[in-house]
Design a protein around this motif. Structure first.
Motif, PDB file in Angstrom:
ATOM      1  N   VAL A 213      32.053 -22.428  -6.416  1.00 45.11           N
ATOM      2  CA  VAL A 213      32.647 -22.182  -5.105  1.00 45.11           C
ATOM      3  C   VAL A 213      33.898 -23.036  -4.948  1.00 45.11           C
ATOM      4  O   VAL A 213      34.017 -24.109  -5.537  1.00 45.11           O
ATOM      5  N   CYS A 214      34.830 -22.533  -4.123  1.00 45.57           N
ATOM      6  CA  CYS A 214      36.052 -23.255  -3.782  1.00 45.57           C
ATOM      7  C   CYS A 214      35.994 -23.643  -2.309  1.00 45.57           C
ATOM      8  O   CYS A 214      35.449 -22.904  -1.483  1.00 45.57           O
ATOM      9  N   PHE A 215      36.595 -24.777  -1.975  1.00 43.42           N
ATOM     10  CA  PHE A 215      36.494 -25.311  -0.623  1.00 43.42           C
ATOM     11  C   PHE A 215      37.856 -25.395   0.049  1.00 43.42           C
ATOM     12  O   PHE A 215      38.854 -25.747  -0.567  1.00 43.42           O
ATOM     13  N   ASP A 216      37.888 -25.069   1.334  1.00 40.93           N
ATOM     14  CA  ASP A 216      38.961 -25.500   2.218  1.00 40.93           C
ATOM     15  C   ASP A 216      38.316 -25.861   3.559  1.00 40.93           C
ATOM     16  O   ASP A 216      37.091 -25.806   3.700  1.00 40.93           O
ATOM     17  N   GLU A 217      39.128 -26.227   4.523  1.00 39.97           N
ATOM     18  CA  GLU A 217      38.575 -26.762   5.757  1.00 39.97           C
ATOM     19  C   GLU A 217      37.771 -25.739   6.536  1.00 39.97           C
ATOM     20  O   GLU A 217      36.777 -26.076   7.192  1.00 39.97           O
ATOM     21  N   GLN A 218      38.147 -24.472   6.443  1.00 35.60           N
ATOM     22  CA  GLN A 218      37.494 -23.438   7.250  1.00 35.60           C
ATOM     23  C   GLN A 218      36.463 -22.615   6.491  1.00 35.60           C
ATOM     24  O   GLN A 218      35.625 -21.962   7.109  1.00 35.60           O
ATOM     25  N   SER A 219      36.501 -22.641   5.158  1.00 37.39           N
ATOM     26  CA  SER A 219      35.688 -21.661   4.446  1.00 37.39           C
ATOM     27  C   SER A 219      35.300 -22.117   3.047  1.00 37.39           C
ATOM     28  O   SER A 219      35.830 -23.094   2.523  1.00 37.39           O
ATOM     29  N   LEU A 220      34.358 -21.362   2.476  1.00 39.76           N
ATOM     30  CA  LEU A 220      34.041 -21.405   1.054  1.00 39.76           C
ATOM     31  C   LEU A 220      34.462 -20.065   0.459  1.00 39.76           C
ATOM     32  O   LEU A 220      34.322 -19.024   1.112  1.00 39.76           O
ATOM     33  N   THR A 221      34.991 -20.107  -0.758  1.00 43.02           N
ATOM     34  CA  THR A 221      35.435 -18.883  -1.426  1.00 43.02           C
ATOM     35  C   THR A 221      34.856 -18.845  -2.822  1.00 43.02           C
ATOM     36  O   THR A 221      34.749 -19.881  -3.482  1.00 43.02           O
ATOM     37  N   TRP A 222      34.461 -17.664  -3.271  1.00 43.79           N
ATOM     38  CA  TRP A 222      33.994 -17.506  -4.644  1.00 43.79           C
ATOM     39  C   TRP A 222      34.226 -16.081  -5.118  1.00 43.79           C
ATOM     40  O   TRP A 222      34.448 -15.164  -4.328  1.00 43.79           O
ATOM     41  N   GLY A 223      34.177 -15.911  -6.426  1.00 45.28           N
ATOM     42  CA  GLY A 223      34.186 -14.587  -7.020  1.00 45.28           C
ATOM     43  C   GLY A 223      32.797 -14.288  -7.549  1.00 45.28           C
ATOM     44  O   GLY A 223      32.104 -15.179  -8.043  1.00 45.28           O
ATOM     45  N   THR A 224      32.366 -13.043  -7.460  1.00 40.97           N
ATOM     46  CA  THR A 224      31.027 -12.705  -7.912  1.00 40.97           C
ATOM     47  C   THR A 224      31.008 -12.515  -9.427  1.00 40.97           C
ATOM     48  O   THR A 224      31.992 -12.113 -10.044  1.00 40.97           O
ATOM     49  N   ASP A 225      29.850 -12.816  -9.997  1.00 44.90           N
ATOM     50  CA  ASP A 225      29.665 -12.826 -11.454  1.00 44.90           C
ATOM     51  C   ASP A 225      28.723 -11.706 -11.872  1.00 44.90           C
ATOM     52  O   ASP A 225      27.788 -11.917 -12.631  1.00 44.90           O
ATOM     53  N   ALA A 226      28.945 -10.521 -11.330  1.00 46.94           N
ATOM     54  CA  ALA A 226      28.086  -9.381 -11.640  1.00 46.94           C
ATOM     55  C   ALA A 226      28.495  -8.795 -12.986  1.00 46.94           C
ATOM     56  O   ALA A 226      29.164  -7.771 -13.063  1.00 46.94           O
ATOM     57  N   GLY A 227      28.078  -9.459 -14.066  1.00 47.87           N
ATOM     58  CA  GLY A 227      28.515  -9.041 -15.383  1.00 47.87           C
ATOM     59  C   GLY A 227      27.542  -8.161 -16.129  1.00 47.87           C
ATOM     60  O   GLY A 227      27.875  -7.601 -17.168  1.00 47.87           O
ATOM     61  N   SER A 228      26.323  -8.028 -15.635  1.00 48.47           N
ATOM     62  CA  SER A 228      25.311  -7.260 -16.363  1.00 48.47           C
ATOM     63  C   SER A 228      24.732  -6.132 -15.521  1.00 48.47           C
ATOM     64  O   SER A 228      23.684  -5.578 -15.839  1.00 48.47           O
ATOM     65  N   VAL A 229      25.389  -5.794 -14.431  1.00 55.92           N
ATOM     66  CA  VAL A 229      24.940  -4.738 -13.525  1.00 55.92           C
ATOM     67  C   VAL A 229      26.141  -3.854 -13.180  1.00 55.92           C
ATOM     68  O   VAL A 229      27.286  -4.249 -13.388  1.00 55.92           O
ATOM     69  N   PRO A 230      25.916  -2.672 -12.629  1.00 53.63           N
ATOM     70  CA  PRO A 230      27.042  -1.783 -12.315  1.00 53.63           C
ATOM     71  C   PRO A 230      27.784  -2.137 -11.026  1.00 53.63           C
ATOM     72  O   PRO A 230      28.816  -1.529 -10.732  1.00 53.63           O
ATOM     73  N   ASP A 231      27.294  -3.097 -10.241  1.00 50.53           N
ATOM     74  CA  ASP A 231      27.893  -3.435  -8.958  1.00 50.53           C
ATOM     75  C   ASP A 231      29.362  -3.854  -9.098  1.00 50.53           C
ATOM     76  O   ASP A 231      29.734  -4.531 -10.051  1.00 50.53           O
ATOM     77  N   GLN A 232      30.160  -3.470  -8.129  1.00 49.81           N
ATOM     78  CA  GLN A 232      31.549  -3.901  -8.068  1.00 49.81           C
ATOM     79  C   GLN A 232      31.609  -5.411  -7.842  1.00 49.81           C
ATOM     80  O   GLN A 232      30.905  -5.954  -6.992  1.00 49.81           O
ATOM     81  N   ASN A 233      32.446  -6.103  -8.616  1.00 46.76           N
ATOM     82  CA  ASN A 233      32.667  -7.519  -8.367  1.00 46.76           C
ATOM     83  C   ASN A 233      33.630  -7.705  -7.202  1.00 46.76           C
ATOM     84  O   ASN A 233      34.544  -6.894  -6.993  1.00 46.76           O
ATOM     85  N   VAL A 272      36.199 -11.073 -19.252  1.00 47.73           N
ATOM     86  CA  VAL A 272      35.825  -9.862 -19.993  1.00 47.73           C
ATOM     87  C   VAL A 272      34.496 -10.114 -20.681  1.00 47.73           C
ATOM     88  O   VAL A 272      34.391 -10.993 -21.538  1.00 47.73           O
ATOM     89  N   GLU A 273      33.478  -9.361 -20.281  1.00 53.04           N
ATOM     90  CA  GLU A 273      32.152  -9.441 -20.896  1.00 53.04           C
ATOM     91  C   GLU A 273      31.743  -8.154 -21.582  1.00 53.04           C
ATOM     92  O   GLU A 273      30.724  -8.097 -22.257  1.00 53.04           O
ATOM     93  N   GLY A 274      32.503  -7.077 -21.348  1.00 56.32           N
ATOM     94  CA  GLY A 274      32.146  -5.775 -21.896  1.00 56.32           C
ATOM     95  C   GLY A 274      31.202  -4.988 -21.017  1.00 56.32           C
ATOM     96  O   GLY A 274      30.594  -4.016 -21.474  1.00 56.32           O
ATOM     97  N   GLY A 275      31.075  -5.355 -19.745  1.00 51.69           N
ATOM     98  CA  GLY A 275      30.163  -4.677 -18.831  1.00 51.69           C
ATOM     99  C   GLY A 275      30.706  -3.362 -18.307  1.00 51.69           C
ATOM    100  O   GLY A 275      31.914  -3.107 -18.341  1.00 51.69           O
ATOM    101  N   GLU A 276      29.807  -2.550 -17.786  1.00 51.83           N
ATOM    102  CA  GLU A 276      30.189  -1.215 -17.315  1.00 51.83           C
ATOM    103  C   GLU A 276      31.043  -1.248 -16.055  1.00 51.83           C
ATOM    104  O   GLU A 276      31.713  -0.264 -15.723  1.00 51.83           O
ATOM    105  N   ASN A 277      31.037  -2.371 -15.331  1.00 53.24           N
ATOM    106  CA  ASN A 277      31.814  -2.430 -14.088  1.00 53.24           C
ATOM    107  C   ASN A 277      33.205  -3.032 -14.282  1.00 53.24           C
ATOM    108  O   ASN A 277      33.911  -3.270 -13.307  1.00 53.24           O
ATOM    109  N   GLU A 278      33.619  -3.263 -15.531  1.00 50.28           N
ATOM    110  CA  GLU A 278      34.916  -3.862 -15.781  1.00 50.28           C
ATOM    111  C   GLU A 278      36.009  -2.796 -15.855  1.00 50.28           C
ATOM    112  O   GLU A 278      35.817  -1.727 -16.427  1.00 50.28           O
ATOM    113  N   LYS A 279      37.155  -3.128 -15.281  1.00 47.93           N
ATOM    114  CA  LYS A 279      38.265  -2.175 -15.240  1.00 47.93           C
ATOM    115  C   LYS A 279      38.894  -1.997 -16.610  1.00 47.93           C
ATOM    116  O   LYS A 279      39.275  -0.888 -16.998  1.00 47.93           O
TER     117      LYS A 279
END
Length: 345
Positions: A213-233, A272-279
């Motif tokens: 996670v990344c921090f600033d004064e108002q929020s936490l930010t992150w990118g999702t790590d859905a590398g083994s499922v079809p879900d959109q990251n 790049v993991e080679g998953g089905e949800n990668e562009k």
């Protein structure tokens, strides 16, 4: 938007920790500090035996066998804590290995699975594939500079697969911990008593599956790590006051890196993991500006197989100590393991 940000290659190796005036870099089982121009500032420190040093010297054996050093955090008093495959060390300023930590499950923690708090408390999260969900996962804590560790959190095998990260938040003065991988296993937890107890902040979907996670004064930010499922990251923002999350943007692949800097900038990298949800087969480095993401850099996966190394851009720990962006490319064209630094004008 200010997108006039460029990066230059600094050296071969892995950038593991950044401070205001220096970067700690590892090459195999050797580590040392350099300034932001690449000039070495410390002696070279070595850990491990001859076999490990030999296996970690060559890229193929180092990456295939997960050898070499993976984490480094400075400790109060001048000691340094480093992790290698199935072993961690506390190294004194004279290069002496003062303590050795073994007995944990897995080869190593997740990329942000080690942290140290301002009072010197050291945390270490177990990371294993745990595909059969046949063992519990533990978070370890040391309050004596790595001389000893105690288990402060046990995650049951039927509820969690592994720990992705543990990280100190300088704004709320608390700890955050993330888990994965299936929807019911993805959770963000928070501790305000130095890891003794934990509360669940959110769980139950891939939007809570983060490698850091990344921090600033108002929020936490992150990118999702859905590398083994079809879900959109996604790139996710969580408001500190309401704890509500929102999607800032879609991501082209699983997010393997994130860094927040003391000037308030936040960066996310996809891999790049080679998953089905990668562009495609490109890793990307992004900056968050005005509530949107802007691509700064794009590098293609190299020709090496994915089992050897995913194509990633990883930020060292300690990014909150500096305004200069540093990251390591791994498994990408023209950069098997190469440190890049932000170019100043």
């Amino acid at each position: 938007m200010n997108t006039n940000i460029q990066f230059k290659p600094l050296m071969r190796g892995r950038a593991l920790y950044t401070e205001k005036e220096r970067i700690w870099v590892a090459k195999g089982m050797t580590f040392f500090a350099v300034d932001y121009d690449g000039k070495r500032l410390t002696k070279k420190y070595k850990v491990g035996g001859i076999k490990k040093r030999l296996l970690s010297y060559f890229r193929l054996s180092r990456q295939l066998l997960r050898e070499g050093l993976h984490h480094l955090v400075p400790l109060p008093g001048g000691d340094v804590f480093v992790t290698a495959k199935r072993c961690a060390y506390v190294v004194g300023s004279d290069g002496t290995v003062k303590y050795t930590f073994r007995g944990f499950l897995g080869n190593k923690p997740g990329h942000q699975g080690v942290c140290v708090t301002p009072d010197g408390t050291l945390f270490f999260g177990e990371y294993t594939l745990n595909s059969n969900r046949d063992h519990d996962t533990h978070l370890y804590r040391s309050t004596d500079g790595g001389a000893s560790f105690e288990i402060v959190l046990t995650l049951p095998m039927n509820e969690y697969r592994h720990i992705h990260f543990v990280k100190y938040d300088p704004y709320e003065k608390c700890l955050w911990l993330g888990t994965g991988d299936e929807d019911f296993e993805c959770e963000l937890l928070r501790s305000t008593d130095n890891g003794s107890t934990w509360e669940s902040v959110g769980k139950g979907s891939q939007d809570w599956r983060a490698i850091g996670v990344c921090f600033d004064e108002q929020s936490l930010t992150w990118g999702t790590d859905a590398g083994s499922v079809p879900d959109q990251n996604h790139i996710i923002r969580m408001d500190r006051a309401s704890r509500k999350i929102s999607v800032i943007a879609d991501a082209e692949g699983p997010c393997h890196g994130c860094g927040s800097f003391c000037d308030g900038r936040v960066f996310i990298s996809t891999g790049v993991e080679g998953g089905e949800n990668e562009k495609d087969r490109f890793a990307r480095l992004k900056i968050l500006e005005d509530g949107k993401t802007v691509d700064l850099l794009k590098k293609k996966k190299d020709s090496m197989p994915l089992i050897l190394q995913y194509g990633v851009m990883r930020f060292p720990q300690g990014t909150e100590n500096t305004n200069t962006v540093v990251f390591t490319t791994m498994g990408l064209k023209n950069g098997g393991e190469k440190v890049y630094v932000e170019r100043t004008f």
